[in-house]
Design a protein around this motif. Structure first.
Motif, short mmCIF file in Angstrom:
data_model
loop_
_atom_site.label_atom_id
_atom_site.label_comp_id
_atom_site.label_asym_id
_atom_site.label_seq_id
_atom_site.Cartn_x
_atom_site.Cartn_y
_atom_site.Cartn_z
N ALA A 106 0.83 -1.22 0.00
CA ALA A 106 0.00 0.00 0.00
C ALA A 106 0.85 1.26 0.00
O ALA A 106 0.48 2.26 -0.63
N THR B 233 -2.98 -3.07 -8.06
CA THR B 233 -3.67 -3.28 -6.79
C THR B 233 -4.70 -4.39 -6.92
O THR B 233 -4.78 -5.28 -6.07
N ILE C 208 -5.52 -3.17 2.30
CA ILE C 208 -4.70 -2.34 1.43
C ILE C 208 -5.24 -0.91 1.35
O ILE C 208 -4.48 0.04 1.43
N ASN C 209 -6.54 -0.77 1.22
CA ASN C 209 -7.14 0.55 1.01
C ASN C 209 -7.41 1.34 2.28
O ASN C 209 -7.40 2.56 2.26
#
Length: 139
Positions: A37, A46, A98-99
Motif C-alpha cells: 500500500a 492493486t 490495502i485501502n
C-alpha cells in the motif's frame, strides 16, 4: 482459487518474500499488504495483488480448517465457508487492508476462521442473512 494462491506464493517469492503454508507465518501477509500500500501502486496492480493475496488468505483458511471455497452469487465473490454456514470474503478483507489500513487485520481474520474466537483487541462481526432471523423466530 487454489492455483491463484499458488501463483501468489511463487510470484512473491520472485520478489523476495517467502510465503508458504505455515499458519504461524500468516502475519507476513499483513506486513506485505502494508508495504504494498505504501508503494502507491496503480489500480490494475492493486487489483492483481488483491486477487492473489485474497486467494492466499482463503487457501490458508481452507488448508488449516474444515472450511471450503465457495461462490456467493449475492456478493458475486469467492468466499470461504464453514460447515456451520459462516462465510468469509478473503479478497474483500485484503482490499480493505490495502485501502483502509491496519484496522483490517488479516491475521485476526485468519485466526477467527480457524478457531472461532475473535483475537484479543479485535471485533469479529457475523452477518447472517435475513432468512436466518425468520428461521430462528419460528423455532
Amino acid at each position: 482459487m487454489h492455483s491463484l494462491a499458488e501463483r501468489f506464493v511463487e510470484h512473491t517469492r520472485e520478489d523476495g518474500y517467502s510465503f508458504d503454508w505455515d499458519p504461524a507465518l500468516i502475519h507476513h501477509l499483513d506486513n506485505y499488504c502494508t508495504e504494498f500500500a505504501t508503494s502507491k501502486p496503480s489500480s490494475e496492480v492493486t487489483h492483481s495483488v488483491i486477487m492473489g493475496a485474497g486467494a492466499y488468505l482463503g487457501e490458508m483458511i481452507v488448508r488449516n480448517s474444515d472450511w471450503t471455497w465457495g461462490y456467493c452469487t449475492i456478493e458475486s465473490a469467492a468466499a470461504v465457508e464453514s460447515p456451520e454456514g459462516l462465510r468469509g470474503y478473503p479478497h474483500n478483507k485484503v482490499a480493505k487492508r490495502i485501502n483502509n489500513g491496519t484496522e483490517h487485520d488479516l491475521e485476526a481474520f485468519f485466526k477467527y476462521a480457524i478457531t472461532g474466537e475473535a483475537p484479543h483487541r479485535t471485533t469479529a462481526r457475523i452477518i447472517k442473512p435475513s432468512w436466518w432471523q425468520r428461521l430462528r423466530s419460528r423455532a
